[in-house]
Design an enzyme around this catalytic site. Structure first.
Site, PDB file in Angstrom:
ATOM      1  N   CYS A  54       0.835  -1.211   0.000  1.00 14.25           N
ATOM      2  CA  CYS A  54       0.000   0.000   0.000  1.00 14.25           C
ATOM      3  C   CYS A  54       0.865   1.255   0.000  1.00 14.25           C
ATOM      4  CB  CYS A  54      -0.917   0.023   1.219  1.00 14.25           C
ATOM      5  SG  CYS A  54      -2.103  -1.318   1.244  1.00 14.25           S
TER       6      CYS A  54
HETATM    7  C1  BEZ Z   1       0.652  -4.710   1.896  1.00 16.68           C
HETATM    8  O1  BEZ Z   1       0.271  -3.578   1.588  1.00 16.68           O
HETATM    9  O2  BEZ Z   1       1.818  -5.045   1.762  1.00 16.68           O
HETATM   10  C2  BEZ Z   1      -0.331  -5.712   2.413  1.00 16.68           C
HETATM   11  C3  BEZ Z   1      -1.428  -5.298   3.130  1.00 16.68           C
HETATM   12  C4  BEZ Z   1      -2.298  -6.242   3.623  1.00 16.68           C
HETATM   13  C5  BEZ Z   1      -2.087  -7.581   3.386  1.00 16.68           C
HETATM   14  C6  BEZ Z   1      -0.994  -7.985   2.654  1.00 16.68           C
HETATM   15  C7  BEZ Z   1      -0.106  -7.051   2.142  1.00 16.68           C
END
Ligand code: BEZ
Length: 255
Positions: A73
């Site tokens: 994210c």
């Molecule tokens: C991420 O943004 O890396 C992420 C967020 C939630 C679950 C898995 C990955």
């Protein structure tokens, strides 16, 4: 495969469809291309908004993310923030959504701004209860019951959904593809053309399948040619010259 778990159903043209029983019990709105996006009130990192007031008249990219302070994210947020001038040039506003509080979202944005040396000028929607996440099909329980997937809606100035992308939590989206999709949609709206696979601005367009050769002549002049009866290419530079002539312009064509 255990047959009892499936409910038979007949499609509109008599096709036989087997749908998992659980899917049939799940009757609710699923956002589709062409639907008007619902209006909503929300708290965001830039204060309260009523979506229609905020979005009307612009294109909108509304994107959900699993959560603040997570790696994929973070890279998406930075990529969109860096590209924001390119969205603005396409009359497009960005708005994110996570199930975090605005306090957490704002603290995260401040950190990303420092990490990537880029301002984040667009708001993030706080959806603590998940009401919007669920309504818009951004919650895929097999991925997570607590956080949204990476869903993106491209919404046009008339508030109609024009494109939907869905990515799982661990796969980051491609900002260049979002910009390319916006270009394709906006060219389609202005020029009444279709765009081929891997199209980029400047490449040939396609004559839409529903358009007759006679209408193609009227719309595109000498700029189109048939490869066969269903594959008809339009030279984009020729098309712009054609439009300038029929619109009586002397300057360069723009969208
Ligand atoms: C991420 O943004 O890396 C992420 C967020 C939630 C679950 C898995 C990955």
């Amino acid at each position: 495969m255990e047959q009892r778990r499936f409910l038979p159903g007949l499609g509109r043209h008599g096709e036989f469809v087997r749908l998992p029983r659980a899917y049939r019990q799940n009757v609710r709105w699923i956002p589709h291309i062409g639907d008007i996006f619902p209006d909503f009130d929300a708290t965001t990192t830039q204060g309260p908004i009523r979506f229609y007031d905020w979005a009307e008249g612009s294109w909108t990219v509304l994107f959900s993310q699993p959560g603040a302070f997570t790696p994929v994210c973070t890279t998406e947020l930075a990529s969109l923030a860096r590209a924001e001038p390119e969205f603005t040039a396409r009359n497009t506003k960005l708005i994110g959504l996570t199930r975090d509080s605005t306090e957490d979202q704002s603290a995260w944005c401040a950190e990303v701004e420092i990490l990537y040396d880029t301002p984040i000028a667009f708001p993030l929607i706080e959806d603590l209860t998940g009401i919007l996440t669920n309504l818009c099909g951004m919650q895929h329980p097999k991925e997570s019951t607590l956080t949204a997937i990476r869903k993106t809606f491209i919404i046009d100035p008339g508030l109609r959904i024009r494109m939907i992308f869905e990515y799982p939590s661990r796969i980051g989206r491609n900002t260049a593809e979002l910009l390319r999709s916006l270009d394709a949609l906006q060219h389609h709206d202005v020029l009444d053309v279709a765009t081929p696979s891997d199209w980029k601005p400047g490449n040939d367009y396609l004559v839409p399948s529903a358009m007759s050769n006679r209408d193609a002549d009227a719309c595109f002049g000498q700029s189109w040619r048939a490869v066969n009866d269903y594959l008809r290419l339009i030279d984009s530079t020729g098309l712009f010259r054609h439009r300038e002539v029929i619109e009586g312009k002397t300057g360069g064509g723009s969208l």
